[in-house]
Design an enzyme around this catalytic site. Structure first.
Site, PDB file in Angstrom:
ATOM      1  CG  ASP A  40      -0.166   0.116   2.480  1.00  0.00           C
ATOM      2  OD1 ASP A  40       1.084  -0.124   2.606  1.00  0.00           O
ATOM      3  OD2 ASP A  40      -0.713   0.077   3.511  1.00  0.00           O
ATOM      4  CG  HIS A 244      17.462   8.346 -21.328  1.00  0.00           C
ATOM      5  ND1 HIS A 244      16.242   8.044 -21.855  1.00  0.00           N
ATOM      6  CD2 HIS A 244      17.860   9.486 -22.018  1.00  0.00           C
ATOM      7  CE1 HIS A 244      15.780   9.105 -22.589  1.00  0.00           C
ATOM      8  NE2 HIS A 244      16.912   9.832 -22.806  1.00  0.00           N
ATOM      9  CG  ASP A 261      19.765  15.671 -18.850  1.00  0.00           C
ATOM     10  OD1 ASP A 261      18.937  16.463 -18.702  1.00  0.00           O
ATOM     11  OD2 ASP A 261      19.572  14.911 -20.117  1.00  0.00           O
ATOM     12  CG  ASP A 272      15.758  18.544 -20.087  1.00  0.00           C
ATOM     13  OD1 ASP A 272      16.660  18.153 -19.569  1.00  0.00           O
ATOM     14  OD2 ASP A 272      15.243  17.838 -21.018  1.00  0.00           O
ATOM     15  CG  HIS A 351      20.747  12.799 -28.613  1.00  0.00           C
ATOM     16  ND1 HIS A 351      20.844  14.019 -28.598  1.00  0.00           N
ATOM     17  CD2 HIS A 351      22.289  12.338 -27.768  1.00  0.00           C
ATOM     18  CE1 HIS A 351      21.907  14.753 -27.855  1.00  0.00           C
ATOM     19  NE2 HIS A 351      22.722  13.609 -27.619  1.00  0.00           N
ATOM     20  CG  HIS A 355      13.116  16.960 -25.879  1.00  0.00           C
ATOM     21  ND1 HIS A 355      12.374  17.479 -24.840  1.00  0.00           N
ATOM     22  CD2 HIS A 355      14.206  16.739 -25.218  1.00  0.00           C
ATOM     23  CE1 HIS A 355      13.082  17.779 -23.720  1.00  0.00           C
ATOM     24  NE2 HIS A 355      14.184  17.208 -24.098  1.00  0.00           N
ATOM     25  CG  HIS A 362      11.126  13.758 -24.460  1.00  0.00           C
ATOM     26  ND1 HIS A 362      11.817  13.370 -25.319  1.00  0.00           N
ATOM     27  CD2 HIS A 362      11.809  13.724 -23.339  1.00  0.00           C
ATOM     28  CE1 HIS A 362      13.118  13.361 -25.166  1.00  0.00           C
ATOM     29  NE2 HIS A 362      13.308  13.465 -23.808  1.00  0.00           N
ATOM     30  CD  GLU A 385      18.256  17.322 -25.516  1.00  0.00           C
ATOM     31  OE1 GLU A 385      18.967  16.464 -24.528  1.00  0.00           O
ATOM     32  OE2 GLU A 385      16.994  17.274 -25.145  1.00  0.00           O
ATOM     33  CE1 TYR A 389      26.288  11.959 -24.896  1.00  0.00           C
ATOM     34  CE2 TYR A 389      25.588  12.206 -27.131  1.00  0.00           C
ATOM     35  CZ  TYR A 389      25.431  12.444 -25.606  1.00  0.00           C
ATOM     36  OH  TYR A 389      24.307  13.353 -25.513  1.00  0.00           O
ATOM     37  NE  ARG A 407      22.294  15.154 -22.687  1.00  0.00           N
ATOM     38  CZ  ARG A 407      22.518  13.965 -22.119  1.00  0.00           C
ATOM     39  NH1 ARG A 407      23.059  13.092 -22.905  1.00  0.00           N
ATOM     40  NH2 ARG A 407      22.056  13.389 -20.925  1.00  0.00           N
ATOM     41  CD  GLU A 409      18.422  19.155 -22.241  1.00  0.00           C
ATOM     42  OE1 GLU A 409      17.179  18.755 -22.753  1.00  0.00           O
ATOM     43  OE2 GLU A 409      19.107  18.265 -21.491  1.00  0.00           O
TER      44      GLU A 409
END
Length: 440
Positions: A40, A244, A261, A272, A351, A355, A362, A385, A389, A407, A409
Site C-alpha cells: 500500500d 539515459h 542532466d 531541462d 540523438h 524536443h 518530452h 542539446e 559520445y 552534452r 542543453e
C-alpha cells in the site's frame, strides 16, 4: 519558500477552444491512476497532463467529458465523493457543488456513476476522442457506446461510430504556450539554474554521483518546485556515454567529466538542463577540445532558432558543427559535407538536438508535417542539446576520448522578437563551470 505570483491558467478559454474543435464529437479524459511501489506504498501522484491542461484537476479518480455537439452540459466531471474513511488516509475531498464552482463544470457527478451516465452523454455525438487502454472502466463504456451507435445510427442518424486519439484535438493547442504557461516555465528554469549552481559544488573527486543528484533534487524542492521533472542524471566518466543513465551510484574520479542532466518541475511545468563539468584534476587536451566542439554546436543551434525558421534547421546546424569538430579531433575523415551526407557523425551524436517541453519533459507536438519540418512560432518551447559520445570499443579516435560523454542543453522559447534562452543564466564554458565545482 513563497512562490512567485503567476498569471492564472485560462482553463475556460482552453475548453472553449477544445469544444470548438470537437464539432459533433465527445472527448473523454480520465485521471492518471495511482501507482503503487509495493503493497500500500504509493508513488507521489502525478496528474495526467491532458486532463490537467483542460480542467486543472490534479487529483486521482476523475473523468472529464466534453461534448462539442451538446447545447447544455457540455463540460461534465465525474469525481470521487466525500468519504470520511478514505479522506483519513488521502486527505480531504470537495463536495460536488464545490467542484462545480471551482472547476467551472456544467455538471458534476460522483465517479461511481460514470458507467451508468456516460453512455447517455456520448450517444448524441458521431465520434469519441479517447485513448483506448487508459482506463478499463472508460474502455468498457467507449466500446459499448460504439456498439450502441452501430445499432442506432442507421435509423436515427446519431450515435458514435469512430474513436480517435485525443492528441489530434489537444496536441496542437499544447504546443503553443500561453502567457500563464510561459510564466511557469520561466520559474521552472530559474529554479533549475539556481539549483545547478549550488549542486555543482558537490562535484569533487571521491564523491558519489548520488550526492550531486541529492543536492539538485533538494535544491528544486527548497525553491518551491514540485520536484525533479524527470529522473536526474549524474553520469561521471564513461557513464555519460549511456544517454539515459539512471544508477547515479558511481564514484567521481579526479579529472572526470561529469554529465549532469536535470530540471525542476514548477506547478507541473518542466525545465531541462544539461551541463558537462570537470571534476578537479588533470583534464587531457582532447577532452577539452571535444567539450568545445559541443559548445560550438550548441551556439550554432541556438543561432538557428527563431520565429519563421524550421526546427529541422536547428538540428542541421548542430550536426554540421559536430561534423566539423569530429574531423578536427581525427575521429572521422573527410570533408564536413561528406561526414554529414554519410552520417559518419551519427555514432558520436546519435540523438536529435531538440524536443518539445511543457507539461511533459518530452512534450506533445509534431516535429514534421505534410510539408516538412515544423516552422517555429511564438510560444513554442523546446530544448537545444547537442552532444558527443565516445563509448568504449572505439578505435578511430584518441584513446583519451574513450569513455567520454558530453552534452550541453538549454531551454529555448520562441518569441515575437526572436528567442529567449530560459536557462541561459548557467554558463556553458568549461572554465566557468570548473569555477563552480567543489574542491578536489
Amino acid at each position: 519558500m513563497t512562490q512567485p505570483a503567476c498569471p492564472p491558467i485560462p482553463h475556460g478559454e482552453r475548453r472553449d477552444k477544445v469544444l470548438s474543435r470537437l464539432a459533433e464529437g465527445s472527448l473523454i479524459l480520465p485521471a492518471a491512476p495511482v501507482r503503487h511501489k509495493n503493497a500500500d506504498s504509493e508513488y507521489r501522484y502525478r496528474p495526467d497532463s491532458e486532463l490537467l491542461y483542460v480542467t486543472g484537476w490534479s487529483d486521482p479518480g476523475c473523468v472529464a467529458i466534453l461534448r462539442g455537439f451538446a447545447d447544455e452540459d457540455r463540460y461534465v466531471l465525474f469525481v470521487p465523493e466525500r468519504d470520511a474513511a478514505a479522506e483519513l488516509w488521502t486527505g480531504p475531498r470537495r463536495d460536488l457543488e464545490e467542484v462545480r464552482a471551482a472547476f467551472g463544470a456544467d455538471r458534476v457527478f460522483p465517479a461511481g456513476e460514470f458507467a451508468e451516465r456516460a453512455p447517455g452523454l456520448l450517444a448524441g455525438g458521431d465520434r469519441i476522442w479517447y485513448r483506448l487502454g487508459t482506463s478499463r472502466v472508460c474502455d468498457r463504456v467507449v466500446r459499448e457506446a460504439l456498439r450502441s451507435g452501430r445499432r442506432t445510427r442507421p435509423r436515427r442518424g446519431t450515435g458514435p461510430c469512430l474513436v480517435g486519439d485525443p492528441g489530434a484535438v489537444l496536441d496542437d493547442l499544447r504546443l503553443r504556450k500561453d502567457q500563464a504557461e510561459i510564466a511557469r516555465m520561466r520559474e521552472a528554469a530559474r529554479i533549475s539554474v539556481a539549483a545547478f549552481r549550488d549542486a555543482l559544488r558537490s562535484v569533487r573527486a571521491g564523491a558519489r554521483e548520488w550526492e550531486v543528484e541529492a543536492a539538485l533534487d533538494g535544491g528544486f524542492r527548497r525553491r518551491g518546485a514540485n520536484g525533479p521533472a524527470f529522473a536526474t542524471i549524474v553520469a561521471a566518466g564513461a557513464n555519460a556515454c549511456t544517454l539515459h543513465y539512471a544508477a547515479n551510484d558511481s564514484r567521481i574520479r579526479a579529472g572526470d567529466l561529469v554529465l549532469v542532466d536535470a530540471g525542476a518541475e514548477f506547478d507541473f511545468y518542466a525545465a531541462d538542463i544539461s551541463r558537462t563539468v570537470p571534476a578537479p584534476g588533470p583534464l587531457p587536451g582532447h577532452r577539452r577540445e571535444a567539450h568545445e566542439v559541443v559548445r560550438r554546436a550548441h551556439r550554432a543551434a541556438l543561432a538557428a532558432c527563431g520565429p519563421g525558421r524550421q526546427l529541422a534547421g536547428v538540428h542541421e546546424a548542430a550536426v554540421r558543427a559536430i561534423a566539423g569538430g569530429l574531423v578536427e579531433l581525427g575521429a572521422v575523415r573527410g570533408t564536413v559535407d561528406e561526414v554529414v551526407e554519410e552520417k559518419a557523425y551519427h555514432p558520436f551524436f546519435p540523438h536529435s538536438t531538440s524536443h518539445w517541453l511543457g507539461l511533459d519533459t518530452h512534450d506533445v507536438g509534431d516535429y514534421k508535417g505534410a510539408h516538412g519540418s515544423v516552422v517555429l512560432e511564438p510560444g513554442m518551447v523546446f530544448t537545444v542539446e547537442p552532444g558527443l559520445y565516445f563509448p568504449s570499443g572505439g578505435r578511430s579516435w584518441a584513446s583519451e576520448l574513450v569513455g567520454t560523454g558530453i552534452r550541453i542543453e538549454d531551454v529555448v522559447l520562441i518569441t515575437e522578437a526572436g528567442t529567449e534562452v530560459l536557462t541561459g543564466g548557467l554558463p556553458t564554458g568549461l572554465e566557468a563551470l570548473a569555477d563552480m565545482v567543489g574542491d578536489g
